[in-house]
Design a protein around this motif. Structure first.
Motif, PDB file in Angstrom:
ATOM      1  N   LEU A  14       0.829  -1.209   0.000  1.00  0.00           N
ATOM      2  CA  LEU A  14       0.000   0.000   0.000  1.00  0.00           C
ATOM      3  C   LEU A  14       0.862   1.256   0.000  1.00  0.00           C
ATOM      4  O   LEU A  14       0.552   2.233  -0.689  1.00  0.00           O
ATOM      5  N   THR A  15       1.935   1.236   0.757  1.00  0.00           N
ATOM      6  CA  THR A  15       2.854   2.371   0.770  1.00  0.00           C
ATOM      7  C   THR A  15       3.415   2.624  -0.621  1.00  0.00           C
ATOM      8  O   THR A  15       3.435   3.761  -1.099  1.00  0.00           O
ATOM      9  N   VAL A  24      -8.307  -2.408  -4.546  1.00  0.00           N
ATOM     10  CA  VAL A  24      -8.294  -3.854  -4.316  1.00  0.00           C
ATOM     11  C   VAL A  24      -8.531  -4.595  -5.630  1.00  0.00           C
ATOM     12  O   VAL A  24      -7.808  -5.547  -5.954  1.00  0.00           O
ATOM     13  N   ARG A  25      -9.497  -4.148  -6.399  1.00  0.00           N
ATOM     14  CA  ARG A  25      -9.808  -4.776  -7.685  1.00  0.00           C
ATOM     15  C   ARG A  25      -8.593  -4.731  -8.617  1.00  0.00           C
ATOM     16  O   ARG A  25      -8.212  -5.737  -9.211  1.00  0.00           O
ATOM     17  N   ASN A  26      -7.971  -3.562  -8.719  1.00  0.00           N
ATOM     18  CA  ASN A  26      -6.825  -3.399  -9.612  1.00  0.00           C
ATOM     19  C   ASN A  26      -5.606  -4.156  -9.103  1.00  0.00           C
ATOM     20  O   ASN A  26      -4.843  -4.703  -9.903  1.00  0.00           O
ATOM     21  N   ALA A  27      -5.394  -4.181  -7.799  1.00  0.00           N
ATOM     22  CA  ALA A  27      -4.269  -4.931  -7.234  1.00  0.00           C
ATOM     23  C   ALA A  27      -4.433  -6.422  -7.513  1.00  0.00           C
ATOM     24  O   ALA A  27      -3.476  -7.103  -7.895  1.00  0.00           O
ATOM     25  N   VAL A  35      -7.236  -4.242   3.935  1.00  0.00           N
ATOM     26  CA  VAL A  35      -6.836  -2.830   3.892  1.00  0.00           C
ATOM     27  C   VAL A  35      -7.282  -2.144   5.185  1.00  0.00           C
ATOM     28  O   VAL A  35      -6.490  -1.449   5.830  1.00  0.00           O
ATOM     29  N   TYR A  36      -8.528  -2.354   5.578  1.00  0.00           N
ATOM     30  CA  TYR A  36      -9.027  -1.762   6.824  1.00  0.00           C
ATOM     31  C   TYR A  36      -8.232  -2.263   8.030  1.00  0.00           C
ATOM     32  O   TYR A  36      -7.924  -1.491   8.939  1.00  0.00           O
ATOM     33  N   GLN A  37      -7.889  -3.536   8.032  1.00  0.00           N
ATOM     34  CA  GLN A  37      -7.138  -4.104   9.148  1.00  0.00           C
ATOM     35  C   GLN A  37      -5.753  -3.463   9.247  1.00  0.00           C
ATOM     36  O   GLN A  37      -5.295  -3.134  10.344  1.00  0.00           O
TER      37      GLN A  37
END
Length: 78
Positions: A12-13, A39-42, A54-56
């Motif tokens: 994410l960074t 998330v979809r693109n990753a 991601v939230y976690q």
């Protein structure tokens, strides 16, 4: 934070700070990316990532590396 979440945090960074284009995205005028699109693109780029992860990562971060929008739909690097 466990090893898996640490790897996600590093990814994410990279995406949020340096290369959103690597997964076909552009930051909005405030520097945010839409989480569901991220998330979809990753995942399309070969990563295994969920919105919940991601939230976690954001919720468990020791240093405030990321900020969520008020509606928790977008994320940006601090």
């Amino acid at each position: 934070m466990n090893k898996r979440l640490t790897k996600i945090s590093k990814y994410l960074t990279f995406v949020l700070r340096h290369e959103p284009e690597s997964i076909g995205m552009r930051r909005d005028y405030e520097g945010y990316l839409d989480i569901e699109e991220l998330v979809r693109n990753a995942n399309a780029a070969g990563k295994s990532l969920t919105v919940e992860q991601v939230y976690q990562v954001v919720d468990e971060q020791e240093m405030q590396l990321f900020t969520l929008s008020d509606d928790r739909a977008r994320i940006r690097a601090n």
